[in-house]
Write an enzyme that holds these catalytic residues in place. Sequence first.
Site, PDB file in Angstrom:
ATOM      1  N   SER A  11      21.141  52.278  32.936  1.00  0.00           N
ATOM      2  CA  SER A  11      20.545  53.616  32.814  1.00  0.00           C
ATOM      3  C   SER A  11      20.728  54.484  34.047  1.00  0.00           C
ATOM      4  O   SER A  11      20.438  55.679  34.006  1.00  0.00           O
ATOM      5  CB  SER A  11      19.048  53.493  32.507  1.00  0.00           C
ATOM      6  N   GLU A  30      61.683  37.257  53.855  1.00  0.00           N
ATOM      7  CA  GLU A  30      61.760  38.381  54.776  1.00  0.00           C
ATOM      8  C   GLU A  30      63.174  38.682  55.277  1.00  0.00           C
ATOM      9  O   GLU A  30      63.491  39.842  55.536  1.00  0.00           O
ATOM     10  CB  GLU A  30      60.839  38.111  55.978  1.00  0.00           C
TER      11      GLU A  30
END
Length: 882
Positions: free
Chosen positions: A383, A105
Amino acid sequence: MSQNETKSRKAIKESKKKDKKFPWKKVLLSALIVGLIGFITVASIFMYYISDAPSLNADELQVPASTTILDRDGEEIAELGSQKRIMIQYDDISPLLEDAVLATEDARFYEHSGVDLRRIGAAVIANVTDGFGSQGASTITQQVIKGAFLTDDKQVKRKVQEQYLAFKLEQRYSKEEILTMYLNRIYYGNNFYGVAKASEAYFGKEDLSELTLAEAALLAGLPQRPSAYNPYTNPDLAEERRNTVLNLMVHHDKITEEEAEEAKEVAVSDMIQQNYESEIPYDSFIERVLEETEDELGEEIDIYTSGLTIHTTLDQKAQQQAELLLSQDSPINFGDNELEAGIAAVDTKTGEILALGGGRNKADGIGAGLNYATNPNGRQPGSAIKPILAYGPAIENEQWSTYHQINDEEYSFENEDDPISNAGRGYLGWMSMREALYRSHNVPAVKAFQEIGAGPASEFAEGLGLSTEEGLYDSDSIGGGNLQTNPLEMAGAYTAFGNEGMYTEPYSVRKIEFSDGEELELNHESTVAMSDSTAYMITDMLKDVITNPNGTGQSAAVSGLPIAGKTGTTNDDHDSWFAGYSTNYTISVWTGYSQPDSIPQASKSVPQKIFSSLMGHMSEGVETSDFTMPDSVVEVDVEKGSRPAALPSEYTPESEIVTELFVSGYEPSETSEVYDQVGSPQNFNAEFVPEEQIINLSWSPPSEEDREFEYELSVSVDDSEMQTITTTSDTEMVFDEISMGSTYTFELVAVDASSEDNRSEPVSNSVEIPEEDSDFWDEFFGDDEEEEDKEKEKEEDKEKEEDKKEKQDEENQEDEDQGSGDGDGSDNEEDDGSGDGSSDGSDDGSTEDSTDTEDDGTSGDDSEGDDTTSQEPDAETDDSEE
């Protein structure tokens, strides 16, 4: 003017041009003025931004403002960031963890004064060389300021204020205090705030000094994108991020290459404990809320610590029922504890997400485990995709009717030998699109997809929020191809069928309020995904999936509720689906195993049962209207089996007529000629039988051999009105209700057994019955009297013959007696006239001649009878019997 003077003037002009110089002073002065004005303007703006910056508040630096989540009615359901935190001091931070955090950082954290200009340049280079996200531009100090005080304001203003406050923060607090603030307040995903809480939750370690290098690197990498790097749901991305941190630590000389490589050998999935539980309710739903909020606000705002109020679409009643159905107390029998499920419930008209069920075995906590309702990896839809990739596009692009005929036959995909299966249900030949859909036969769906084409099918699916980037294959039409989806996407797609073709991407966030009072209303626009005719016709067919006796979704029915839906099962039964909807709600349910495996037969209907229970629960006390047929659709009676669709004739049997839906303007106009009027019965006979006083009726069927008939028989007596006396399938009948002297007229009609309305033209026949005292009866009974007279005469003749014979016998006996008395001469005399043989023959012959003459016209038995007496009783007995 002389030539010399002209040349002289030209020379003077050219000389003056050469002496002219560029006005540098003016340009520099102008630039200076413009620059000064710009500087003053920018400085004024910056000063304004600085003057408007919030003041530093020590409490806000330590404990972030919580974010509140509200349901659809404005009731608070969760407060993120208000949970207990494990606060640490600087001395609790291990050197290994500090090195990992600073390398990732802010590598120059101890060198800058809050803002690192070199860091900004280094971040650009690092993102290019090591990949995006390798290093951020903001310092740790700036991140503390941003999370504590700033909102999602305009970028320039926020950056100016952030840098100004960072300088002030550095002046007030030490580096160690600022780093501790950062690690206490930063968000690590899954509702874990602060590094100590994250360590405890992810690794089960409360003491930060016990963290391994791999664990410290993972914690250092998470804050940049906590949702994307979620180690529960995205372990691969989390591992990539951890390895980037390890590389940065090597780059900044915090660890060696060997140490980094050793740490990389540990899989993230092996590092994380899976049984941590959070106290946040409705975590599956809130996960979706946070995803949408982050997408809307971007990564610059820490959602969890920014004091936001998020207005959601959550229906707590529906959410609680969804969670109950997936819990250990569920009324649904899943078959085993390993079978997973995901549920999504959406408002059919608005697209608002009402409830999400993330799974049966999902760990409690935001992001803790895979949320099957929003599964980013997706599963094959089976389906359930047929209305989206096959039949919907067919109606939309080719105006197919619900009657459209498709041959369900043995059929294979291109370049494949094995035929497409209908799940063991065989092939039924020609059938309508409606029947193919409610029976869920695969071959018709594949043929429809092939006829329409992958392009239109893909466009149709994309319009319903489904991704087809990887392309579609024929197998996708039955849900076994590339396309992968999840319950939320399927619910969103099905809403369009129930909402007249309008699609709204499902959403859970309505409005966001910031801590400074500003509000962000989120616009969720609807788009036209299909025509209202397509939507209604698909809906009408999907209702049959549930209501038809041969439908595959009968277990999804809700008493008294008009609903439509579709089942879905994938190859080897790895996935089972049901997606259905009413005019109010749309629900999609998936079940399967986390590692694909076959679902037991008894558990395949679980999605239908979950749907039925949840839909029924949500619809209690809510008026649910039926789906309304638009003007773009017409209902038409069609003769079964006609290809293309044809109108029934007036003689088509009712059993051979079906009512189907057509896009207006595309309905059939031709009338079928398969059925015509039934022909009349043939050979109609009526014969009176006097001795039995009955009328025998008989006839032959009409010439149509391929039909079954019934016959309606009517009678009129003496020209009275015809009365139907029977309807029969026989071709003969006895009529015995006779009145002497009446005339009976019979009328016979053939009726098609399969269609009572198809009747033949009548045929008729009449019979006159004589009066009782007519000559007819005298003549008829006179014949009988004559026969009786003959019988009497015959008996009298026999009696006479017997008397005559007896008399003859007596005379012969007398002659014998006399002969015996007179002597031989007398005998010889007698013999001369007629010897014994001659006499016997004469006697026999005269007797027989007499008998023949008398018996003329009598039976043969009598004429051929023996002379023996013993035979004559028999002859009499025979006569008597006759």
